[in-house]
Scaffold this motif. Structure first.
Motif, PDB file in Angstrom:
ATOM      1  N   SER A 211       0.689  -0.894  -0.089  1.00 32.34           N
ATOM      2  CA  SER A 211       0.023  -0.080   0.026  1.00 32.34           C
ATOM      3  C   SER A 211       1.247   1.347  -0.131  1.00 32.34           C
ATOM      4  CB  SER A 211      -1.029  -0.230   1.194  1.00 32.34           C
ATOM      5  OG  SER A 211      -0.313   0.007   2.866  1.00 32.34           O
ATOM      6  N   GLY A 212       0.228   2.339  -0.538  1.00 36.50           N
ATOM      7  CA  GLY A 212       1.189   3.449  -0.390  1.00 36.50           C
ATOM      8  C   GLY A 212       2.026   3.223  -1.606  1.00 36.50           C
ATOM      9  N   VAL A 229       2.215   3.462  -7.242  1.00 29.94           N
ATOM     10  CA  VAL A 229       1.801   3.715  -5.683  1.00 29.94           C
ATOM     11  C   VAL A 229       0.191   3.100  -5.775  1.00 29.94           C
ATOM     12  CG1 VAL A 229      -0.022   5.304  -5.193  1.00 29.94           C
ATOM     13  CG2 VAL A 229       2.335   6.119  -6.252  1.00 29.94           C
ATOM     14  N   ASP A 230      -0.034   1.928  -4.505  1.00 28.14           N
ATOM     15  CA  ASP A 230      -0.606   1.195  -4.509  1.00 28.14           C
ATOM     16  C   ASP A 230      -0.670  -0.480  -5.558  1.00 28.14           C
ATOM     17  OD1 ASP A 230      -1.346   2.416  -2.095  1.00 28.14           O
ATOM     18  OD2 ASP A 230      -3.216   3.311  -2.993  1.00 28.14           O
TER      19      ASP A 230
END
Length: 395
Positions: A211-212, A229-230
């Motif tokens: 995540s992130g 990103v994700d």
């Protein structure tokens, strides 16, 4: 591992979406019977029966008929037909082009390889790539549809125009039009950055960990960076991205890089620049990254001053990249990080670079570069689109 993770939003009718939903459940191993498919999808039994019959007719699903335990239709087992669609992946390993034909589960059905010298130009690369693409397509088993070819590459790419602009391994090759070359042979054709493909597959295997923002840095023959990103790799407007190896540093003076510039990071930290020095200590070292990882793990790399210098300048470059992209974690792959002492030194150098006030230094972990991850990550979008195309239409 099923590669074809479907996007239901691409389907225009309710029946197409029902097909995609039930196929997705079967392909993921979550539904092995009509009853399970109905329970998990929320669809009525009559709808499930119609959809399953449709999927069987399209040969995306196989249903084995079991023994009946009483009245009614015998219970059947639903299985996704992984050999319904296959795709070819061509990628780079050391001084070779490698090819793999994979099915919908990411299983390799056939492999081919072509060794190439450092003097290869556009014409020689074209012959090798066309030969590989044709051989892989010819290896497609009876009954399997060939979805096309993905070329997963290092170096500088134009993803929108599907051109291989430059590769440090083959400096005489420039601006190769991959689409024009391979479309007539084994199209449709896509190209991707190898690090994007590897990162995509790592995320698919363990999405909870990613995540992130995530950076994947490869420290090997060349030096490159992928950012997701994700789990979704970033490639702005289909153009080049992540060429950290060609950031220029004044401390590297006038060292000439294969890209045509001087003082690029790779001239002081990439294996193509370091190997001549390392062979002065260990003459048996070759250019295969997997073999080098094994050999480097037991060598005293920190006794070589140029290795310390390379680690220092790369740690600073990576820290600066983190101030640009602000990832939550950084993954580093490549043969040099297989050396425990060098990895500990690099980790300490990176942490000493610090972060901006109020922000934590990103997590730093090392992994082994994976051809399997690259192949699966490259094939996944191609196979997904081919599967979605089979799921569309009346039925």
């Amino acid at each position: 591992m099923a590669l074809a993770s479907l996007d239901e939003s691409v389907f225009s009718t309710a029946h197409e979406r029902d097909r995609a939903r039930i196929y997705g459940l079967v392909a993921a191993g979550l539904a092995q019977s009509r009853a399970e498919a109905g329970r998990l999808s929320g669809l009525r039994s009559t709808t499930v029966s119609r959809v399953v019959a449709d999927l069987v007719a399209r040969r995306l699903v196989v249903e084995s008929i079991g023994e009946t335990a009483g009245r009614g239709r015998p219970a059947g087992v639903l299985l996704a037909n992984a050999r319904r669609i296959g795709g070819s992946v061509i990628h780079v390993v050391s001084q070779s082009l490698m090819g793999a034909l994979v099915d919908l589960n990411g299983q390799i059905i056939a492999e081919r390889a072509v060794a190439l010298s450092a003097e290869v130009d556009n014409a020689a690369m074209s012959r090798a790539m066309c030969g590989l693409a044709a051989e892989l397509k010819a290896a497609t088993p009876l009954g399997m549809a060939h979805a096309g070819t993905v070329v997963s590459l290092s170096g500088l790419l134009d993803l929108r125009e599907k051109r291989w602009l430059m590769a440090s391994r083959w400096p005489r090759m420039r601006n190769l039009d991959i689409q024009a070359l391979l479309d007539p042979v084994a199209g449709p054709v896509e190209i991707c950055r190898n690090l994007d493909a590897e990162l995509r597959a790592r995320v698919a295997r363990d999405p909870g960990r990613f995540s992130g923002g995530t950076l994947l840095l490869h420290w090997g023959w060349g030096i490159g960076l992928a950012h997701a990103v994700d789990g979704e790799p970033l490639a702005p407007a289909g153009g080049p991205f992540g060429e950290i190896g060609h950031w220029r540093f004044s401390v590297l003076g006038e060292r000439r890089c294969g890209c045509g510039n001087t003082a690029c990071l790779e001239t002081g930290a990439a294996l193509w620049a370091l190997l001549p020095i390392l062979r002065g200590h260990w003459p048996e070292l070759d250019e295969d990254e997997a073999d080098l990882a094994e050999r480097f793990s037991s060598r005293d790399l920190m006794s070589v001053p140029e290795i310390d210098a390379a680690a220092r300048i790369l740690a600073r470059a990576l820290a600066n990249a983190c101030r640009l992209l602000f990832p939550q974690r950084v993954i580093v792959s490549g043969p040099l990080v297989a050396n425990a002492r060098l990895w500990a030194h690099f980790d300490a150098l990176f942490r000493a670079e610090g972060a901006m006030e109020g922000l934590a230094v990103p997590q730093l972990t090392s992994v082994r570069a994976s051809q399997d991850h690259e192949i699966q990550g490259a094939a996944a979008p191609l196979l997904r689109r081919a599967t979605e195309a089979l799921l569309k239409g009346p039925g």
